[in-house]
Scaffold this motif. Structure first.
Motif, PDB file in Angstrom:
ATOM      1  N   PRO A  19       0.848  -1.197   0.000  1.00  0.00           N
ATOM      2  CA  PRO A  19       0.000   0.000   0.000  1.00  0.00           C
ATOM      3  C   PRO A  19       0.880   1.242   0.000  1.00  0.00           C
ATOM      4  CG  PRO A  19       0.009  -1.011   2.164  1.00  0.00           C
ATOM      5  CD  PRO A  19       0.802  -1.905   1.273  1.00  0.00           C
ATOM      6  N   VAL A  20       0.689   2.104  -0.994  1.00  0.00           N
ATOM      7  CA  VAL A  20       1.477   3.327  -1.134  1.00  0.00           C
ATOM      8  C   VAL A  20       0.542   4.513  -0.967  1.00  0.00           C
ATOM      9  CG1 VAL A  20       2.912   4.676  -2.708  1.00  0.00           C
ATOM     10  CG2 VAL A  20       3.117   2.196  -2.666  1.00  0.00           C
ATOM     11  N   LEU A  21       0.939   5.462  -0.139  1.00  0.00           N
ATOM     12  CA  LEU A  21       0.117   6.652   0.065  1.00  0.00           C
ATOM     13  C   LEU A  21       0.048   7.474  -1.211  1.00  0.00           C
ATOM     14  CD1 LEU A  21       1.365   7.839   3.561  1.00  0.00           C
ATOM     15  CD2 LEU A  21      -0.756   6.659   3.021  1.00  0.00           C
ATOM     16  N   VAL A  22      -1.131   7.960  -1.538  1.00  0.00           N
ATOM     17  CA  VAL A  22      -1.311   8.812  -2.710  1.00  0.00           C
ATOM     18  C   VAL A  22      -1.432  10.260  -2.258  1.00  0.00           C
ATOM     19  CG1 VAL A  22      -2.334   7.007  -4.113  1.00  0.00           C
ATOM     20  CG2 VAL A  22      -3.799   8.431  -2.731  1.00  0.00           C
ATOM     21  N   GLY A  23      -1.072  11.155  -3.161  1.00  0.00           N
ATOM     22  CA  GLY A  23      -1.113  12.582  -2.857  1.00  0.00           C
ATOM     23  C   GLY A  23      -2.496  13.161  -3.069  1.00  0.00           C
ATOM     24  N   PRO A  24      -2.607  14.485  -3.005  1.00  0.00           N
ATOM     25  CA  PRO A  24      -3.911  15.139  -3.169  1.00  0.00           C
ATOM     26  C   PRO A  24      -4.505  14.945  -4.563  1.00  0.00           C
ATOM     27  CG  PRO A  24      -2.173  16.761  -2.792  1.00  0.00           C
ATOM     28  CD  PRO A  24      -1.547  15.423  -2.685  1.00  0.00           C
ATOM     29  N   THR A  25      -3.673  14.623  -5.566  1.00  0.00           N
ATOM     30  CA  THR A  25      -4.180  14.402  -6.920  1.00  0.00           C
ATOM     31  C   THR A  25      -4.583  12.954  -7.147  1.00  0.00           C
ATOM     32  OG1 THR A  25      -1.965  13.987  -7.758  1.00  0.00           O
ATOM     33  CG2 THR A  25      -2.774  16.261  -7.864  1.00  0.00           C
ATOM     34  N   GLY A  26      -4.339  12.085  -6.168  1.00  0.00           N
ATOM     35  CA  GLY A  26      -4.698  10.684  -6.286  1.00  0.00           C
ATOM     36  C   GLY A  26      -3.623   9.822  -6.927  1.00  0.00           C
ATOM     37  N   GLN A  27      -2.421  10.379  -7.108  1.00  0.00           N
ATOM     38  CA  GLN A  27      -1.329   9.631  -7.712  1.00  0.00           C
ATOM     39  C   GLN A  27      -0.249   9.332  -6.681  1.00  0.00           C
ATOM     40  OE1 GLN A  27       0.179  11.747 -11.065  1.00  0.00           O
ATOM     41  NE2 GLN A  27      -1.691  11.566 -12.227  1.00  0.00           N
ATOM     42  N   PRO A  28       0.382   8.152  -6.785  1.00  0.00           N
ATOM     43  CA  PRO A  28       1.507   7.854  -5.890  1.00  0.00           C
ATOM     44  C   PRO A  28       2.732   8.665  -6.310  1.00  0.00           C
ATOM     45  CG  PRO A  28       1.130   6.028  -7.398  1.00  0.00           C
ATOM     46  CD  PRO A  28       0.032   7.018  -7.628  1.00  0.00           C
ATOM     47  N   PRO A  29       3.765   8.751  -5.476  1.00  0.00           N
ATOM     48  CA  PRO A  29       4.955   9.537  -5.829  1.00  0.00           C
ATOM     49  C   PRO A  29       5.684   8.948  -7.045  1.00  0.00           C
ATOM     50  CG  PRO A  29       5.282   8.367  -3.767  1.00  0.00           C
ATOM     51  CD  PRO A  29       3.857   8.176  -4.142  1.00  0.00           C
ATOM     52  N   LYS A  30       6.391   9.801  -7.796  1.00  0.00           N
ATOM     53  CA  LYS A  30       7.100   9.358  -8.993  1.00  0.00           C
ATOM     54  C   LYS A  30       8.272   8.452  -8.648  1.00  0.00           C
ATOM     55  CE  LYS A  30       5.950  13.316 -11.834  1.00  0.00           C
ATOM     56  NZ  LYS A  30       6.454  14.447 -12.596  1.00  0.00           N
ATOM     57  N   ILE A  31       8.933   8.734  -7.548  1.00  0.00           N
ATOM     58  CA  ILE A  31      10.087   7.944  -7.118  1.00  0.00           C
ATOM     59  C   ILE A  31       9.805   7.407  -5.725  1.00  0.00           C
ATOM     60  CG2 ILE A  31      12.544   7.996  -6.584  1.00  0.00           C
ATOM     61  CD1 ILE A  31      12.816  10.265  -8.592  1.00  0.00           C
ATOM     62  N   TYR A  32      10.038   6.106  -5.530  1.00  0.00           N
ATOM     63  CA  TYR A  32       9.809   5.479  -4.240  1.00  0.00           C
ATOM     64  C   TYR A  32      11.137   4.901  -3.770  1.00  0.00           C
ATOM     65  CZ  TYR A  32       7.026   3.037  -0.709  1.00  0.00           C
ATOM     66  OH  TYR A  32       6.473   2.598   0.464  1.00  0.00           O
ATOM     67  N   ARG A  33      11.627   5.380  -2.636  1.00  0.00           N
ATOM     68  CA  ARG A  33      12.910   4.927  -2.092  1.00  0.00           C
ATOM     69  C   ARG A  33      12.663   4.012  -0.903  1.00  0.00           C
ATOM     70  NH1 ARG A  33      13.200  10.246  -3.129  1.00  0.00           N
ATOM     71  NH2 ARG A  33      14.656  10.906  -4.713  1.00  0.00           N
ATOM     72  N   ILE A  34      13.345   2.866  -0.897  1.00  0.00           N
ATOM     73  CA  ILE A  34      13.207   1.905   0.197  1.00  0.00           C
ATOM     74  C   ILE A  34      14.569   1.737   0.861  1.00  0.00           C
ATOM     75  CG2 ILE A  34      12.591  -0.442   0.825  1.00  0.00           C
ATOM     76  CD1 ILE A  34      10.833  -0.476  -1.691  1.00  0.00           C
ATOM     77  N   PRO A  35      14.776   2.310   2.055  1.00  0.00           N
ATOM     78  CA  PRO A  35      16.051   2.113   2.748  1.00  0.00           C
ATOM     79  C   PRO A  35      16.084   0.752   3.440  1.00  0.00           C
ATOM     80  CG  PRO A  35      14.666   3.611   3.988  1.00  0.00           C
ATOM     81  CD  PRO A  35      13.914   3.253   2.734  1.00  0.00           C
ATOM     82  N   VAL A  36      17.182   0.026   3.241  1.00  0.00           N
ATOM     83  CA  VAL A  36      17.369  -1.281   3.867  1.00  0.00           C
ATOM     84  C   VAL A  36      18.563  -1.164   4.806  1.00  0.00           C
ATOM     85  CG1 VAL A  36      17.852  -3.718   3.473  1.00  0.00           C
ATOM     86  CG2 VAL A  36      16.450  -2.443   1.846  1.00  0.00           C
ATOM     87  N   PRO A  37      18.363  -1.355   6.126  1.00  0.00           N
ATOM     88  CA  PRO A  37      19.481  -1.204   7.056  1.00  0.00           C
ATOM     89  C   PRO A  37      20.556  -2.264   6.831  1.00  0.00           C
ATOM     90  CG  PRO A  37      17.484  -1.891   8.203  1.00  0.00           C
ATOM     91  CD  PRO A  37      17.115  -1.688   6.778  1.00  0.00           C
ATOM     92  N   ASP A  38      21.816  -1.865   7.049  1.00  0.00           N
ATOM     93  CA  ASP A  38      22.945  -2.771   6.904  1.00  0.00           C
ATOM     94  C   ASP A  38      23.059  -3.639   8.155  1.00  0.00           C
ATOM     95  OD1 ASP A  38      26.542  -2.358   6.621  1.00  0.00           O
ATOM     96  OD2 ASP A  38      25.224  -3.920   5.811  1.00  0.00           O
ATOM     97  N   ALA A  39      23.309  -4.936   7.973  1.00  0.00           N
ATOM     98  CA  ALA A  39      23.399  -5.859   9.112  1.00  0.00           C
ATOM     99  C   ALA A  39      24.614  -5.546   9.986  1.00  0.00           C
ATOM    100  CB  ALA A  39      23.469  -7.293   8.609  1.00  0.00           C
ATOM    101  N   ALA A  40      25.663  -4.994   9.390  1.00  0.00           N
ATOM    102  CA  ALA A  40      26.882  -4.688  10.140  1.00  0.00           C
ATOM    103  C   ALA A  40      26.809  -3.328  10.824  1.00  0.00           C
ATOM    104  CB  ALA A  40      28.087  -4.740   9.207  1.00  0.00           C
ATOM    105  N   GLY A  41      25.726  -2.625  10.681  1.00  0.00           N
ATOM    106  CA  GLY A  41      25.560  -1.320  11.327  1.00  0.00           C
ATOM    107  C   GLY A  41      26.060  -0.158  10.481  1.00  0.00           C
ATOM    108  N   GLY A  42      26.395  -0.400   9.227  1.00  0.00           N
ATOM    109  CA  GLY A  42      26.857   0.657   8.336  1.00  0.00           C
ATOM    110  C   GLY A  42      25.691   1.475   7.809  1.00  0.00           C
TER     111      GLY A  42
END
Length: 103
Positions: A19-42
């Motif tokens: 589920p992606v939040l949509v903006g006031p125009t009803g469209q999702p953002p053009k770019i979607y960034r997913i941060p994945v944490p590093d297992a080593a703490g980096g």
């Protein structure tokens, strides 16, 4: 806020629907960034997805929705202002070889 179930293609999120939040125009953002944490703490690894049309209807050609495709380059394109210079590598000058030097 309203959300829309959006499929992801390619990369580590291939085949998932989130589920992606949509903006006031009803469209999702053009770019979607997913941060994945590093297992080593980096520093976290950021996966970038770009919004593309999911498909069009046969008869009227209306947009059926959006999906996200993986962008392996991971670069986020900023605003395209007329005075902005493109972020490209320097090109060779026509008629010159790389061995030519200005003497």
């Amino acid at each position: 806020m309203k959300s829309e179930d959006t499929p992801f293609e390619g990369g580590p999120m291939d085949g998932r629907v989130l589920p992606v939040l949509v903006g006031p125009t009803g469209q999702p953002p053009k770019i979607y960034r997913i941060p994945v944490p590093d297992a080593a703490g980096g520093p976290p690894v950021v996966h970038v997805y770009r919004r593309v049309p999911r498909g069009h209807t046969r008869r009227l050609g209306l947009l059926q929705g959006w999906k996200y495709e993986y962008d392996p380059t991971g670069r986020a394109d900023g605003l395209k202002w007329p005075w902005s210079k493109p972020d490209t590598a320097p090109r060779a000058t026509p008629g010159r070889t790389p061995d030519d030097t200005d003497e």
